[in-house]
Design an enzyme around this catalytic site. Structure first.
Site, short mmCIF file in Angstrom:
data_model
loop_
_atom_site.label_atom_id
_atom_site.label_comp_id
_atom_site.label_asym_id
_atom_site.label_seq_id
_atom_site.Cartn_x
_atom_site.Cartn_y
_atom_site.Cartn_z
N GLY A 86 25.04 -6.89 -9.00
CA GLY A 86 24.31 -5.44 -8.88
C GLY A 86 22.99 -5.72 -9.24
O GLY A 86 22.16 -6.64 -9.10
N ARG A 104 26.66 2.62 -17.49
CA ARG A 104 26.60 3.93 -17.92
C ARG A 104 26.05 4.93 -16.92
O ARG A 104 25.37 4.76 -16.19
CB ARG A 104 26.07 3.97 -19.07
CG ARG A 104 26.56 3.45 -20.52
CD ARG A 104 25.77 4.03 -21.49
NE ARG A 104 24.62 3.31 -22.03
CZ ARG A 104 23.55 3.51 -22.75
NH1 ARG A 104 23.98 4.51 -23.54
NH2 ARG A 104 22.41 2.93 -22.90
N ARG A 116 27.99 3.44 -24.78
CA ARG A 116 28.29 2.09 -24.03
C ARG A 116 29.82 1.60 -24.18
O ARG A 116 30.49 1.11 -23.45
CB ARG A 116 27.40 0.89 -24.73
CG ARG A 116 26.10 1.08 -24.47
CD ARG A 116 25.06 -0.01 -25.13
NE ARG A 116 23.75 -0.05 -24.73
CZ ARG A 116 22.77 0.78 -25.39
NH1 ARG A 116 23.09 1.57 -26.12
NH2 ARG A 116 21.54 0.84 -25.01
N ASN A 141 35.71 -2.35 -18.24
CA ASN A 141 35.10 -3.53 -18.37
C ASN A 141 35.66 -4.89 -19.10
O ASN A 141 35.62 -6.06 -18.93
CB ASN A 141 33.67 -3.54 -18.92
CG ASN A 141 32.75 -2.79 -18.06
OD1 ASN A 141 33.19 -2.47 -16.85
ND2 ASN A 141 31.43 -2.26 -18.57
N ASN A 164 28.45 -4.23 -20.69
CA ASN A 164 28.63 -3.40 -22.06
C ASN A 164 30.04 -3.09 -22.32
O ASN A 164 30.72 -3.00 -21.12
CB ASN A 164 27.71 -2.28 -21.77
CG ASN A 164 26.42 -2.15 -22.36
OD1 ASN A 164 26.12 -2.94 -23.47
ND2 ASN A 164 25.48 -1.68 -21.70
N ARG A 191 11.76 -3.61 -25.95
CA ARG A 191 11.36 -2.56 -26.07
C ARG A 191 10.48 -1.98 -27.07
O ARG A 191 9.51 -1.30 -26.82
CB ARG A 191 12.72 -1.43 -25.71
CG ARG A 191 13.50 -1.64 -24.42
CD ARG A 191 14.72 -0.55 -24.54
NE ARG A 191 15.36 -0.73 -23.08
CZ ARG A 191 16.65 -0.62 -22.74
NH1 ARG A 191 17.37 -0.77 -23.94
NH2 ARG A 191 16.56 -0.71 -21.55
N HIS A 205 24.54 -3.85 -30.14
CA HIS A 205 23.72 -3.22 -29.21
C HIS A 205 24.40 -1.61 -28.78
O HIS A 205 25.09 -1.50 -27.83
CB HIS A 205 24.02 -3.81 -27.71
CG HIS A 205 23.29 -3.58 -26.71
ND1 HIS A 205 21.74 -3.52 -26.73
CD2 HIS A 205 23.43 -3.09 -25.43
CE1 HIS A 205 21.16 -3.01 -25.74
NE2 HIS A 205 22.11 -2.79 -24.89
O1 TXD Z 1 21.34 -5.35 -22.45
C1 TXD Z 1 22.43 -5.28 -21.93
N1 TXD Z 1 23.37 -6.02 -22.53
C2 TXD Z 1 22.56 -4.43 -20.85
C3 TXD Z 1 23.89 -4.35 -20.35
C4 TXD Z 1 21.58 -3.77 -20.22
C5 TXD Z 1 21.78 -3.24 -18.75
C6 TXD Z 1 23.00 -3.17 -18.30
N2 TXD Z 1 24.22 -3.49 -19.23
C7 TXD Z 1 25.35 -3.56 -18.75
O2 TXD Z 1 25.35 -4.34 -17.72
C8 TXD Z 1 25.88 -2.23 -17.92
O3 TXD Z 1 26.26 -1.34 -18.72
C9 TXD Z 1 27.10 -2.95 -17.26
O4 TXD Z 1 28.18 -3.14 -17.96
C10 TXD Z 1 26.63 -4.39 -16.69
C11 TXD Z 1 26.00 -4.37 -15.33
O5 TXD Z 1 25.03 -3.26 -15.20
P1 TXD Z 1 24.44 -3.05 -13.76
O6 TXD Z 1 23.35 -2.15 -13.80
O7 TXD Z 1 24.10 -4.61 -13.22
O8 TXD Z 1 25.74 -2.59 -12.84
P2 TXD Z 1 26.05 -2.65 -11.39
O9 TXD Z 1 24.59 -2.56 -10.71
O10 TXD Z 1 26.76 -1.69 -11.10
O11 TXD Z 1 26.46 -4.02 -11.08
C12 TXD Z 1 27.55 -4.40 -11.59
C13 TXD Z 1 28.38 -5.38 -10.46
C14 TXD Z 1 28.52 -4.49 -9.15
O12 TXD Z 1 27.83 -4.87 -8.03
C15 TXD Z 1 30.06 -4.72 -8.86
O13 TXD Z 1 30.66 -4.79 -7.60
C16 TXD Z 1 30.21 -5.93 -9.75
O14 TXD Z 1 29.64 -5.95 -10.88
N3 TXD Z 1 31.70 -6.24 -10.30
C17 TXD Z 1 32.16 -7.61 -10.17
N4 TXD Z 1 31.85 -8.40 -9.74
C18 TXD Z 1 32.57 -9.80 -9.74
N5 TXD Z 1 33.76 -9.58 -10.17
C19 TXD Z 1 34.18 -8.48 -10.67
N6 TXD Z 1 35.74 -8.36 -11.07
C20 TXD Z 1 33.48 -7.49 -10.49
N7 TXD Z 1 33.74 -6.06 -10.94
C21 TXD Z 1 32.68 -5.36 -10.63
#
Ligand code: TXD
Length: 308
Positions: free
Chosen positions: A11, A82, A88, A95, A120, A151, A175
């Site tokens: 994603g 989120r 979070r 998750n 998260n 940041r 975090h």
């Molecule tokens: O600093 C930090 N740690 C963070 C954390 C900063 C930004 C985002 N943060 C967290 O990362 C956010 O709260 C989410 O829990 C994750 C992913 O955030 P993102 O913005 O990348 O979310 P997306 O765009 O929805 O992408 C998540 C992808 C999406 O394409 C789903 O189809 C995929 O995860 N997904 C999976 N991939 C593989 N296997 C499984 N089981 C799966 N389930 C969902």
């Protein structure tokens, strides 16, 4: 390339991590996602950019784990982000199921990998990854502190009109909104931060840092930050692949530092070929220590809720 980095979750943060890493030309990349065609499409698009930026990196997109075998680093970004108004911690249940599966599947094919977790609630998902992979704690690291500190550095740079390269900030703790920006240890070219601006301006920067993720979430209205979090992962992966011994704030397994045990929590960590090579413990005053311990209580509560 003889190094391989797998990114599970293609994603926003996952694909942007691939983008930053491809530019560094330090490893071949594998993007995994459950959405049919999406990781393949993003990987191919990025592959087609390589001649333009002049990088010989192979980028593979897949819906199954086969191509991830033998990865040096596994980045986990899979999961839900989120929505405005969510904390979070609201992401915990959904998750947990996703990250557990990802950890269990990937470790089978890459038993020597080092994990960088982004999903998260970050500290808890990093702990979960450590438990589900069963590997030593030094090989599982969470990315949060690089971002939170960046940041704060960005806000200080905006305030003072000084290069970001001169600004050193250290944000420790969980975090979440209880993270602990260490203003006393932060500085601008060696000058303590509190000597560079009024208390009022510094307090405002600390507050904006704590709420930095939420600020982006409410602007975007869907999804959360991705450029800076992904840049943080790429910096950590580079430090590991190049054995740089780079010290960054990251979520690491605490073994008595600051009186904390058996939690993953933001501290200054030295990263090298073995993952976390060392945890650097700052001298904190009573107020700073109390803030860190309060932040740790929140993380410990969520870790306990995992029931592992
Ligand atoms: O600093 C930090 N740690 C963070 C954390 C900063 C930004 C985002 N943060 C967290 O990362 C956010 O709260 C989410 O829990 C994750 C992913 O955030 P993102 O913005 O990348 O979310 P997306 O765009 O929805 O992408 C998540 C992808 C999406 O394409 C789903 O189809 C995929 O995860 N997904 C999976 N991939 C593989 N296997 C499984 N089981 C799966 N389930 C969902």
């Amino acid at each position: 390339m003889d190094k391989k980095v797998t990114i599970v979750g293609a994603g926003m943060t996952g694909s942007t991590t691939a983008h930053w890493l491809a530019d560094k030309e330090i490893a071949d990349l594998v993007l995994v996602d459950v959405v049919d065609g999406m990781p393949q499409g993003k990987a191919l698009d990025m592959q087609e950019a390589m001649p333009i930026i002049g990088k010989d990196v192979t980028i593979t997109g897949t819906n199954d784990y086969g191509p991830t075998a033998g990865s040096d680093i596994i980045v986990i970004t899979a999961g839900l982000p989120r929505k405005p108004g969510m904390s979070r911690d609201d992401l915990l249940a959904a998750n947990t199921a996703i990250v557990s599966k990802v950890a269990e599947e990937t470790i089978k094919l890459s038993p020597d990998a080092i994990y960088i977790v982004l999903t998260n609630p970050l500290d808890v998902m990093t702990y979960l990854t450590w438990k589900k992979t069963g590997i030593p704690a030094n090989r599982v690291i969470g990315q949060a502190g690089v971002l939170d500190s960046a940041r704060m550095r960005a806000f200080v740079a905006m305030e003072l009109g000084v290069s970001v390269e001169n600004i050193n900030c250290y944000v420790l703790g969980g975090h979440g909104d209880s993270m602990v920006p260490l203003t006393r240890h932060s500085n601008v070219a060696g000058v303590p931060l509190n000597k560079t601006m009024s208390k009022e301006r510094l307090d405002a920067i600390v507050d904006r840092t704590r709420k930095g993720g939420g600020e982006i979430v409410s602007l975007l209205k869907q999804g959360s930050a991705f450029y800076a979090p992904a840049a943080g992962v790429a910096q950590m992966a580079e430090a590991i692949l190049k054995d740089k011994q780079l010290i960054v704030p990251a979520a690491v397994y605490m073994q008595g530092e600051y009186g904390l045990k058996d939690i993953y929590f933001g501290a200054a960590a030295q990263l090298g070929a073995n993952g976390v090579e060392k945890i650097i413990e700052y001298e904190l005053n009573d107020d700073e220590l109390a803030e860190l311990q309060k932040s740790a209580q929140g993380v410990a509560k969520n870790i306990a809720a995992l029931g592992l």
